[in-house]
Design a protein around this motif. Sequence first.
Motif, PDB file in Angstrom:
ATOM      1  N   SER A 106       0.556  -1.448   0.122  1.00 29.55           N
ATOM      2  CA  SER A 106       0.100   0.060  -0.231  1.00 29.55           C
ATOM      3  C   SER A 106       0.809   0.699  -0.180  1.00 29.55           C
ATOM      4  N   SER A 107       1.742   1.705   0.540  1.00 23.57           N
ATOM      5  CA  SER A 107       2.894   2.077   0.535  1.00 23.57           C
ATOM      6  C   SER A 107       3.411   3.184  -0.684  1.00 23.57           C
ATOM      7  N   PHE A 108       4.288   1.497  -1.009  1.00 24.45           N
ATOM      8  CA  PHE A 108       4.771   1.485  -2.123  1.00 24.45           C
ATOM      9  C   PHE A 108       3.489   1.839  -3.332  1.00 24.45           C
ATOM     10  N   ALA A 109       2.287   1.872  -3.198  1.00 28.57           N
ATOM     11  CA  ALA A 109       1.729   1.954  -4.459  1.00 28.57           C
ATOM     12  C   ALA A 109       1.061   3.570  -4.232  1.00 28.57           C
ATOM     13  N   TYR A 110       0.417   4.275  -2.797  1.00 28.67           N
ATOM     14  CA  TYR A 110       0.096   5.632  -2.843  1.00 28.67           C
ATOM     15  C   TYR A 110       0.944   6.348  -2.460  1.00 28.67           C
ATOM     16  N   GLN A 111       2.042   5.862  -1.725  1.00 29.24           N
ATOM     17  CA  GLN A 111       3.271   7.116  -1.552  1.00 29.24           C
ATOM     18  C   GLN A 111       3.870   7.042  -2.649  1.00 29.24           C
ATOM     19  N   GLY A 112       4.681   6.020  -3.124  1.00 30.58           N
ATOM     20  CA  GLY A 112       5.635   5.673  -4.435  1.00 30.58           C
ATOM     21  C   GLY A 112       5.133   6.061  -5.250  1.00 30.58           C
ATOM     22  N   ARG A 113       3.764   6.509  -6.032  1.00 30.14           N
ATOM     23  CA  ARG A 113       3.044   7.155  -7.097  1.00 30.14           C
ATOM     24  C   ARG A 113       4.198   8.663  -7.102  1.00 30.14           C
ATOM     25  N   VAL A 114       4.242   9.501  -6.279  1.00 31.76           N
ATOM     26  CA  VAL A 114       4.082  10.639  -6.156  1.00 31.76           C
ATOM     27  C   VAL A 114       5.927  11.045  -4.969  1.00 31.76           C
ATOM     28  N   LEU A 115       6.491   9.972  -4.826  1.00 25.96           N
ATOM     29  CA  LEU A 115       7.375   9.844  -4.087  1.00 25.96           C
ATOM     30  C   LEU A 115       8.790   8.750  -4.459  1.00 25.96           C
ATOM     31  N   GLU A 116      10.046   9.238  -4.276  1.00 28.14           N
ATOM     32  CA  GLU A 116      11.561   8.585  -5.126  1.00 28.14           C
ATOM     33  C   GLU A 116      10.635   7.469  -4.525  1.00 28.14           C
ATOM     34  N   ARG A 117      10.668   6.346  -5.270  1.00 26.94           N
ATOM     35  CA  ARG A 117      10.448   5.119  -4.924  1.00 26.94           C
ATOM     36  C   ARG A 117      11.555   4.440  -4.409  1.00 26.94           C
ATOM     37  N   ALA A 118      12.757   4.323  -4.355  1.00 25.06           N
ATOM     38  CA  ALA A 118      13.424   4.189  -3.967  1.00 25.06           C
ATOM     39  C   ALA A 118      13.473   4.591  -2.600  1.00 25.06           C
ATOM     40  N   TRP A 119      13.462   5.272  -1.789  1.00 23.96           N
ATOM     41  CA  TRP A 119      13.397   6.335  -0.539  1.00 23.96           C
ATOM     42  C   TRP A 119      11.702   5.267   0.118  1.00 23.96           C
ATOM     43  N   VAL A 120      10.604   5.034  -0.574  1.00 19.89           N
ATOM     44  CA  VAL A 120      10.202   4.863   0.152  1.00 19.89           C
ATOM     45  C   VAL A 120      10.492   3.411   0.694  1.00 19.89           C
ATOM     46  N   GLU A 121      10.423   2.549  -0.953  1.00 21.29           N
ATOM     47  CA  GLU A 121      11.205   1.544   0.156  1.00 21.29           C
ATOM     48  C   GLU A 121      12.241   1.099   0.832  1.00 21.29           C
ATOM     49  N   ALA A 122      12.921   2.251   0.970  1.00 18.12           N
ATOM     50  CA  ALA A 122      14.262   1.909   1.955  1.00 18.12           C
ATOM     51  C   ALA A 122      13.379   1.959   3.663  1.00 18.12           C
ATOM     52  N   LEU A 123      12.604   3.087   3.094  1.00 14.64           N
ATOM     53  CA  LEU A 123      11.784   3.171   4.933  1.00 14.64           C
ATOM     54  C   LEU A 123      11.453   1.950   4.951  1.00 14.64           C
ATOM     55  N   ASN A 124      10.521   1.329   4.161  1.00 18.79           N
ATOM     56  CA  ASN A 124      10.364   0.109   4.330  1.00 18.79           C
ATOM     57  C   ASN A 124      11.281  -1.526   4.911  1.00 18.79           C
ATOM     58  N   SER A 125      12.262  -0.781   4.261  1.00 16.94           N
ATOM     59  CA  SER A 125      13.404  -2.269   3.946  1.00 16.94           C
ATOM     60  C   SER A 125      13.659  -3.323   5.566  1.00 16.94           C
ATOM     61  N   GLN A 126      12.493  -2.450   6.576  1.00  9.25           N
ATOM     62  CA  GLN A 126      13.297  -3.326   7.884  1.00  9.25           C
ATOM     63  C   GLN A 126      11.702  -4.202   8.128  1.00  9.25           C
ATOM     64  N   ALA A 127      11.096  -4.025   6.976  1.00  8.36           N
ATOM     65  CA  ALA A 127       9.681  -4.759   7.708  1.00  8.36           C
ATOM     66  C   ALA A 127       9.782  -5.897   6.857  1.00  8.36           C
ATOM     67  N   PRO A 128       9.388  -7.203   7.512  1.00  9.60           N
ATOM     68  CA  PRO A 128       9.506  -8.925   6.930  1.00  9.60           C
ATOM     69  C   PRO A 128       8.638  -8.713   6.208  1.00  9.60           C
ATOM     70  N   ALA A 129       8.680  -8.774   5.256  1.00  4.89           N
ATOM     71  CA  ALA A 129       8.047  -9.725   3.822  1.00  4.89           C
ATOM     72  C   ALA A 129       7.252 -10.773   3.982  1.00  4.89           C
ATOM     73  N   PRO A 130       5.662 -10.570   3.717  1.00  6.72           N
ATOM     74  CA  PRO A 130       4.688 -11.400   4.074  1.00  6.72           C
ATOM     75  C   PRO A 130       4.843 -13.195   3.349  1.00  6.72           C
ATOM     76  N   ASP A 131       4.350 -14.187   3.526  1.00 11.48           N
ATOM     77  CA  ASP A 131       4.508 -15.081   3.808  1.00 11.48           C
ATOM     78  C   ASP A 131       3.759 -15.738   2.469  1.00 11.48           C
ATOM     79  N   LEU A 132       2.418 -14.706   1.755  1.00  9.99           N
ATOM     80  CA  LEU A 132       2.234 -14.933   1.188  1.00  9.99           C
ATOM     81  C   LEU A 132       0.941 -13.319   0.852  1.00  9.99           C
ATOM     82  N   THR A 133       0.905 -12.638  -0.364  1.00 14.18           N
ATOM     83  CA  THR A 133       0.153 -11.293  -0.853  1.00 14.18           C
ATOM     84  C   THR A 133      -1.251 -11.851  -1.932  1.00 14.18           C
ATOM     85  N   LEU A 134      -2.400 -11.544  -0.680  1.00 13.27           N
ATOM     86  CA  LEU A 134      -3.283 -11.890  -2.307  1.00 13.27           C
ATOM     87  C   LEU A 134      -3.515 -10.208  -2.818  1.00 13.27           C
ATOM     88  N   PHE A 135      -3.339  -9.494  -4.294  1.00 15.20           N
ATOM     89  CA  PHE A 135      -4.052  -9.090  -4.693  1.00 15.20           C
ATOM     90  C   PHE A 135      -5.297  -9.194  -5.002  1.00 15.20           C
TER      91      PHE A 135
END
Length: 219
Positions: A106-135
């Motif tokens: 959600s952060s990647f899509a909502y904030q990443g659409r208007v801010l530098e993608r790499a910065w938004v990803e770096a902010l969230n780099s410590q958040a563990p990836a889910p085992d499964l994401t259902l889009f």
Amino acid sequence: MKRRGRFVVLEGLDGAGTTTQAARLARALRRGGHRVVLTREPSAGPVGVLLRQALSSRGRQGGNATLSDATLALLFAADRLDHVASTVEPGLAAGAVVISDRYVLSSFAYQGRVLERAWVEALNSQAPAPDLTLFLEVRPKVAAVRRHLRGGPAERFDDARTQRAVARAYKAVVSRHARAHHIKRLDGELGVEDVASHVHAAVQAHLVRGLARPARRVR
């Protein structure tokens, strides 16, 4: 050794049905004998409460300045780390299926659409990836109708132009992070019961595969 739980996330546009389907999935898994932790982002924690106020129309009344996209990105990342520490990780350590209505994408899509993608990803780099994401894939016009029928106060990102931009951003995000976030795309425009059936089937299949894996050590 206690078997570590599984972390499942539901993502999609506002109006895609993530909240409804997360609740239905939790009920179905509990009926099947699973221990479940149902949660959401923004979380119920102190930063999450602030975020919900900022996103709602009530949070912008009385002359209050609208928070910038960069400020929102920082708040979402802070709330996420608190959410993981207070809810997600304890649930996983206890062997539960943790279901979150929204997470990093959600952060990647909502904030990443208007801010530098790499910065938004770096902010969230410590958040563990889910085992499964259902889009849950839903066209913006369908999501708009659902939001209208749902009622309630308008939120910051509800206007049609923004939702079309978010939909385009989600498409790129899902493609970019498909492997790391274990994304499975589902047709969210089906009836509620049909979507619930597909969601449950996808999670059940994932849980069955997970039983064959050795339990990870819980620290």
